[in-house]
Design an enzyme around this catalytic site. Structure first.
Site, PDB file in Angstrom:
ATOM      1  N   GLY A   1       0.819  -1.209   0.000  1.00  0.00           N
ATOM      2  CA  GLY A   1       0.000   0.000   0.000  1.00  0.00           C
ATOM      3  C   GLY A   1       0.848   1.252   0.000  1.00  0.00           C
TER       4      GLY A   1
ATOM      5  N   GLY B   1      -0.403   4.414   0.297  1.00  0.00           N
ATOM      6  CA  GLY B   1      -1.171   5.535   0.815  1.00  0.00           C
ATOM      7  C   GLY B   1      -0.331   6.344   1.784  1.00  0.00           C
TER       8      GLY B   1
ATOM      9  N   GLY C   1       0.095   6.080   5.069  1.00  0.00           N
ATOM     10  CA  GLY C   1       0.873   5.292   6.006  1.00  0.00           C
ATOM     11  C   GLY C   1       2.054   4.611   5.364  1.00  0.00           C
TER      12      GLY C   1
ATOM     13  CB  VAL D   1      -1.131  -7.930  -2.059  1.00  0.00           C
ATOM     14  CG1 VAL D   1      -1.016  -9.030  -1.003  1.00  0.00           C
ATOM     15  CG2 VAL D   1       0.209  -7.209  -2.222  1.00  0.00           C
TER      16      VAL D   1
ATOM     17  CD  GLU E   1     -14.100  18.332   3.277  1.00  0.00           C
ATOM     18  OE1 GLU E   1     -13.344  18.912   4.080  1.00  0.00           O
ATOM     19  OE2 GLU E   1     -13.743  17.325   2.631  1.00  0.00           O
TER      20      GLU E   1
ATOM     21  CG  ASP F   1      -8.014   4.836   6.735  1.00  0.00           C
ATOM     22  OD1 ASP F   1      -7.597   5.619   7.604  1.00  0.00           O
ATOM     23  OD2 ASP F   1      -8.453   5.203   5.633  1.00  0.00           O
TER      24      ASP F   1
END
Length: 437
Positions: free
Chosen positions: A15, A17, A19, A83, A174, A303
């Site tokens: 990932g 993202g 993190g 993955v 938003e 997350d």
């Protein structure tokens, strides 16, 4: 070569993202062989994805190739691969038919939309997590106005100009505000047979107030601001049915051309891959150093994690939390690779909550420091520009916002065709029997 055989420690990050990115950056210069796996070739700044969906920004303004980000970090290999599983016993990650052995594994695969057991609604009410999602929603919105211009029946025209957002968190608030601005400002002089300002935008929240994690004062302010923009705010209202023609709230029916889902998230399947303990939303329970209990070689960030801060409150699933987790895990791994003392247990620092409510309006809660209105909007904008990657993106996004602020225009209003992503209107047409059939 394995770490046990004297080679560098093999670290696999799944990932790219917030993190995963921060974990990899924290390992710059560490004696590790780092591989980043992601099914996309880009890192996405998700907090501004709603602006792509409402034609304020282009995808390239908020996404960057992962290879470019790490082009100067020599210990990183970036691979675009999906993955499919992890062999915990053999310490192997399986992706696109290839096996990637690891000494340390970092799972940073994030979360996806949760429809609370009604996954069949996904095809009628797309969520907003990827560029593809944003482009599909943008297409739905803009096509609705084009078809309303062509419609001869007034009831059908009003249905086409009705848009529903489900979920009153920051994304829903938003998105609803941006939809209202698009209809009432950017498009108001561009159609001849229909008035875009007549568009009906409905924001549905199951709880008692919007922005539930914010102070009640700011929640009330957000609801009032949206009301002034012409958005119908429906709290304590739960969607009971959703289809291509709209939604139902109990016995009430709202016919709409476009429905967007912003009501909840569920963690990715990564927890299943490693047999981790998970909560009801699929989020993984971790130890004080972000590793799996009993599996010190596997770390989980972002997350995908469920944990509490020092005050006993759940750590939010947002970008700042993911970045802190990733940075911390990178430091832990670097210390192991250098055989140095491990850092103290992870401690989340809450930097505040921010949500924009359209032009000149935002809600900012920084603990005892709160802002709203124009000052809050400027603070929100500066904070988001600061976190963008690269000087070009900061300049482009700042210019786009300034231009939109001065002219009320939106420059990313392209309608692109995609056979794989039909609009709700096309799904509705497919479901309607032909005359005489």
């Amino acid at each position: 070569m394995t770490a046990a055989a004297g080679g560098p420690m093999r670290v696999v990050i799944v990932g790219a993202g917030f993190g995963g990115l921060e974990a990899a950056r924290a390992l710059a210069g560490a004696p590790v062989q780092l591989t980043i796996l992601d099914r996309q070739n880009h890192h996405l700044f998700q907090p501004l994805l709603y602006q792509v969906a409402t034609a304020a920004l282009s995808p390239g303004d908020i996404a960057w190739p992962v290879r470019t980000i790490f082009r100067r970090q020599q210990n990183v290999t970036v691979l675009m691969a999906e993955v499919t599983g992890v062999d915990v016993a053999a310490r192997i990650v399986h992706a696109d038919g290839v096996a990637f052995p690891y000494d340390i594994l970092v799972l940073a695969t994030g979360a996806t939309h949760s429809y609370f057991g009604r996954d069949d609604w996904a095809r009628f009410a797309p969520g907003l997590k990827t560029i593809e999602d944003a482009r599909a929603i943008r297409r739905h919105l803009l096509l609705a106005f084009e078809r309303a211009e062509m419609a001869s029946d007034e009831v059908e025209r009003q249905r086409l100009l009705t848009f529903v957002v489900v979920g009153g968190g920051p994304t829903g608030v938003e998105l609803a505000g941006a939809m209202a601005e698009l209809a009432r400002q950017a498009l108001k002089r561009e159609f001849r047979r229909v008035d875009p300002r007549r568009a009906r935008i409905v924001l549905i929240e199951a709880g008692p107030r919007l922005l539930a994690t914010f102070p009640e004062e700011l929640s009330d302010y957000a609801a009032a601001s949206l009301g002034r923009m012409g958005v119908e705010v429906r709290t304590q209202a739960r969607v009971t049915e959703c289809d291509a023609a709209g939604v139902s709230i109990g016995d009430e029916r709202i016919d709409a051309s476009t429905t967007v889902w912003a009501a909840g998230v569920v963690a990715s399947q990564a927890g299943e891959w490693v047999g981790a303990e998970r909560d009801r939303a699929g989020r993984v329970v971790v130890g004080p150093d972000m590793s799996l209990p009993g599996r010190p070689e596997i770390f989980v960030v972002g997350d995908l994690v469920t944990m509490k801060d020092r005050n006993g409150k759940p750590v939010p699933g947002n970008a700042p939390a993911a970045k802190q987790m990733g940075r911390y895990v990178g430091r832990v791994i670097a210390a192991r690779a250098r055989k140095a003392a491990a850092p103290a247990p992870f401690a989340y620092r809450h930097h505040g909550d921010l949500a924009t409510i359209g032009r000149r309006s935002a809600a900012v809660d920084m603990g005892g420091f709160r802002l709203k209105g124009l000052l809050g909007w400027w603070f929100w904008g500066i904070a988001h520009v600061y976190y963008l990657i690269g000087f070009r993106s900061r300049v482009v996004v700042s210019f786009e916002w300034l231009w939109s602020y001065l002219t009320f225009q939106r420059g990313a209003r392209l309608i692109t065709r995609s056979a794989s992503a039909p609009t709700p209107e096309e799904r509705r047409a497919d479901a309607t029997p032909a005359a005489g059939g």
